[in-house]
Write a protein that holds these residues in place. Structure first.
Motif, PDB file in Angstrom:
ATOM      1  N   ALA A   1       0.667  -1.029   0.105  1.00 23.24           N
ATOM      2  CA  ALA A   1       0.010  -0.139   0.053  1.00 23.24           C
ATOM      3  C   ALA A   1       1.032   1.462   0.078  1.00 23.24           C
ATOM      4  N   PRO A   2       1.685   1.545  -1.001  1.00 23.72           N
ATOM      5  CA  PRO A   2       2.635   2.497  -1.088  1.00 23.72           C
ATOM      6  C   PRO A   2       1.895   4.014  -1.105  1.00 23.72           C
ATOM      7  N   ASP A   3       0.864   3.959  -1.589  1.00 23.21           N
ATOM      8  CA  ASP A   3       0.173   5.542  -1.740  1.00 23.21           C
ATOM      9  C   ASP A   3      -0.599   5.875  -0.880  1.00 23.21           C
ATOM     10  N   ALA A   4      -1.407   4.587  -0.343  1.00 20.90           N
ATOM     11  CA  ALA A   4      -2.563   5.169   0.819  1.00 20.90           C
ATOM     12  C   ALA A   4      -2.554   3.980   1.560  1.00 20.90           C
ATOM     13  N   PRO A   5      -1.563   3.823   2.881  1.00 21.51           N
ATOM     14  CA  PRO A   5      -1.650   2.928   3.826  1.00 21.51           C
ATOM     15  C   PRO A   5      -2.941   3.031   4.725  1.00 21.51           C
ATOM     16  N   GLY A   6      -3.234   4.246   4.916  1.00 24.54           N
ATOM     17  CA  GLY A   6      -4.554   4.866   5.730  1.00 24.54           C
ATOM     18  C   GLY A   6      -5.696   4.093   5.198  1.00 24.54           C
ATOM     19  N   ARG A   7      -5.772   3.797   3.917  1.00 21.91           N
ATOM     20  CA  ARG A   7      -6.902   3.478   3.214  1.00 21.91           C
ATOM     21  C   ARG A   7      -7.101   1.896   3.597  1.00 21.91           C
ATOM     22  N   ALA A   8      -5.739   1.276   3.926  1.00 20.82           N
ATOM     23  CA  ALA A   8      -5.810  -0.172   4.183  1.00 20.82           C
ATOM     24  C   ALA A   8      -6.484  -0.356   5.687  1.00 20.82           C
ATOM     25  N   LEU A   9      -6.035   0.625   6.432  1.00 21.15           N
ATOM     26  CA  LEU A   9      -6.452   0.372   7.829  1.00 21.15           C
ATOM     27  C   LEU A   9      -8.222   0.916   7.829  1.00 21.15           C
ATOM     28  N   VAL A  10      -8.651   1.689   6.992  1.00 23.68           N
ATOM     29  CA  VAL A  10      -9.936   2.315   7.179  1.00 23.68           C
ATOM     30  C   VAL A  10     -10.611   0.893   6.915  1.00 23.68           C
TER      31      VAL A  10
ATOM     32  N   TRP B   1      -9.793  -2.321   7.047  1.00 22.42           N
ATOM     33  CA  TRP B   1      -9.971  -3.483   7.838  1.00 22.42           C
ATOM     34  C   TRP B   1     -11.010  -2.962   9.008  1.00 22.42           C
ATOM     35  N   PHE B   2     -10.773  -1.717   9.634  1.00 16.62           N
ATOM     36  CA  PHE B   2     -11.668  -1.254  10.809  1.00 16.62           C
ATOM     37  C   PHE B   2     -13.143  -1.290  10.399  1.00 16.62           C
ATOM     38  N   ARG B   3     -13.352  -0.875   9.097  1.00 22.43           N
ATOM     39  CA  ARG B   3     -14.775  -0.795   8.660  1.00 22.43           C
ATOM     40  C   ARG B   3     -15.387  -2.153   8.446  1.00 22.43           C
ATOM     41  N   ALA B   4     -14.533  -2.948   8.006  1.00 23.68           N
ATOM     42  CA  ALA B   4     -15.011  -4.636   7.817  1.00 23.68           C
ATOM     43  C   ALA B   4     -15.144  -5.128   9.218  1.00 23.68           C
ATOM     44  N   ALA B   5     -14.457  -4.937  10.296  1.00 26.06           N
ATOM     45  CA  ALA B   5     -14.469  -5.174  11.546  1.00 26.06           C
ATOM     46  C   ALA B   5     -15.875  -4.698  11.981  1.00 26.06           C
ATOM     47  N   ARG B   6     -16.176  -3.701  11.911  1.00 24.23           N
ATOM     48  CA  ARG B   6     -17.231  -2.857  12.457  1.00 24.23           C
ATOM     49  C   ARG B   6     -18.657  -3.533  11.891  1.00 24.23           C
TER      50      ARG B   6
ATOM     51  N   ARG C   1      -5.857   9.009  21.826  1.00 20.38           N
ATOM     52  CA  ARG C   1      -7.141   9.884  21.781  1.00 20.38           C
ATOM     53  C   ARG C   1      -8.266   8.877  21.633  1.00 20.38           C
ATOM     54  N   ARG C   2      -9.273   9.193  22.515  1.00 15.83           N
ATOM     55  CA  ARG C   2     -10.147   8.215  22.784  1.00 15.83           C
ATOM     56  C   ARG C   2     -11.505   8.611  22.279  1.00 15.83           C
ATOM     57  N   PHE C   3     -12.194   7.485  21.891  1.00 12.14           N
ATOM     58  CA  PHE C   3     -13.631   7.845  20.850  1.00 12.14           C
ATOM     59  C   PHE C   3     -14.644   6.866  21.897  1.00 12.14           C
ATOM     60  N   PRO C   4     -15.395   7.226  22.865  1.00 14.13           N
ATOM     61  CA  PRO C   4     -16.223   6.261  23.517  1.00 14.13           C
ATOM     62  C   PRO C   4     -17.430   6.034  22.442  1.00 14.13           C
TER      63      PRO C   4
ATOM     64  N   GLN D   1     -17.322   8.433  12.438  1.00 19.03           N
ATOM     65  CA  GLN D   1     -16.807   9.129  11.465  1.00 19.03           C
ATOM     66  C   GLN D   1     -15.473   9.922  11.992  1.00 19.03           C
ATOM     67  N   GLN D   2     -15.293  10.496  12.998  1.00 19.40           N
ATOM     68  CA  GLN D   2     -13.995  11.022  13.518  1.00 19.40           C
ATOM     69  C   GLN D   2     -13.010  10.058  13.698  1.00 19.40           C
ATOM     70  N   PHE D   3     -13.375   8.812  14.073  1.00 22.12           N
ATOM     71  CA  PHE D   3     -12.314   7.916  14.314  1.00 22.12           C
ATOM     72  C   PHE D   3     -11.833   7.470  12.681  1.00 22.12           C
ATOM     73  N   GLU D   4     -12.628   7.226  11.905  1.00 19.59           N
ATOM     74  CA  GLU D   4     -12.498   6.825  10.529  1.00 19.59           C
ATOM     75  C   GLU D   4     -11.485   7.810  10.070  1.00 19.59           C
ATOM     76  N   GLU D   5     -11.613   9.238  10.049  1.00 26.43           N
ATOM     77  CA  GLU D   5     -10.980  10.130   9.574  1.00 26.43           C
ATOM     78  C   GLU D   5      -9.485  10.050  10.051  1.00 26.43           C
ATOM     79  N   GLY D   6      -9.458   9.756  11.457  1.00 29.52           N
ATOM     80  CA  GLY D   6      -8.103   9.475  12.058  1.00 29.52           C
ATOM     81  C   GLY D   6      -7.365   8.456  11.755  1.00 29.52           C
ATOM     82  N   LEU D   7      -8.141   7.268  11.256  1.00 31.88           N
ATOM     83  CA  LEU D   7      -7.444   6.142  10.513  1.00 31.88           C
ATOM     84  C   LEU D   7      -6.775   6.364   9.176  1.00 31.88           C
ATOM     85  N   ALA D   8      -7.439   7.324   8.301  1.00 35.55           N
ATOM     86  CA  ALA D   8      -7.037   7.582   7.144  1.00 35.55           C
ATOM     87  C   ALA D   8      -5.626   8.193   7.078  1.00 35.55           C
TER      88      ALA D   8
END
Length: 241
Positions: free
Chosen positions: A14-23, A25-30, A63-66, A73-80
């Motif tokens: 993921a050379p150009d968008a590693p944050g996209r891979a994280l998003v 992963w977490f989106r699929a988990a949710r 940084r916590r997100f209860p 939305q805020q958490f996903e923006e941080g993942l990116a």
């Protein structure tokens, strides 16, 4: 039965968008892995609670997100932004706290050159074929926008060192650096890259052996071969990418 799901990514995948891979992963988990827990928390009865965390750099405070359903939305923006670490934890909200599920990511080599995403879930029984196959489906979805260097699903007795690392006495950092050249491990379900295919005969050969319940080739040009989820003493499986 405790189950551990893991994928290792590197800058080549993921050379150009590693944050996209994280998003992804977490989106699929949710949406897939923890859908029931997310929906239970949304009822507001307090029986299920969640918290997400982001750690931008290794020395930063989290940084916590209860209530992740409300702060997604805020958490996903941080993942990116490709943080050093991130996690979501689901807990029982009444009485003694008990972890019901967790997914996380962490940089495992310097400079963000390699990072690991993982999830921990519990199955009622290894004979629950639909639930076992749902874990493999989650892995397909979670890896859809990337080309992971390695991945696995392990049941019970999980260790950061893979079984092959232990047998070969291979250091974890060496194993991580060479994950595109050499197969790191062999589990209930395994994901490996195309560079490993020739060494082990390729997906077609694995299909012909009849030793695997399924050999699948996802959209990221890999393939996944889980053990036979229908059997109490399942066959072993491998996956290539």
């Amino acid at each position: 039965m405790d189950v551990h799901i893991e994928a290792v990514f590197d800058s080549a995948g993921a050379p150009d968008a590693p944050g996209r891979a994280l998003v992804q992963w977490f989106r699929a988990a949710r949406l897939e892995l923890f859908r029931g827990l997310v929906e239970a928390e949304a009822t507001g009865d307090g029986k299920i609670v969640s918290e997400a965390q982001l750690i931008a750099h290794v020395d930063d405070a989290p940084r916590r997100f209860p209530q992740v359903g409300r702060t997604w939305q805020q958490f996903e923006e941080g993942l990116a932004g490709f943080p050093w670490g991130a996690n979501i934890t689901f807990l029982s909200g009444h009485g003694e706290l008990h972890i019901l599920g967790r997914t996380s990511s962490l940089h495992v080599l310097g400079g963000g050159s390699a990072w690991r995403a993982s999830a921990a879930v519990t199955l009622n029984s290894p004979d629950d074929a639909p639930s076992c196959l749902a874990l493999v489906d989650f892995l397909h979805t979670a890896l859809d926008s990337s080309t992971p260097a390695f991945g696995r699903i392990e049941g019970n007795n999980f260790h950061e060192l893979t079984n092959l690392d232990a047998v070969l006495r291979r250091r974890k950092r060496t194993s991580l650096r060479e994950s595109r050249q050499f197969l790191r491990g062999y589990a209930w379900a395994t994901v490996a890259r195309q560079s490993s295919r020739a060494r082990l005969g390729g997906a077609a050969k694995l299909k012909r052996t009849g030793a695997f319940h399924r050999v699948a080739e996802p959209s990221w040009n890999g393939c996944v071969s889980p053990e036979d989820a229908r059997s109490r003493t399942p066959k072993r499986g491998a996956a290539f990418g």
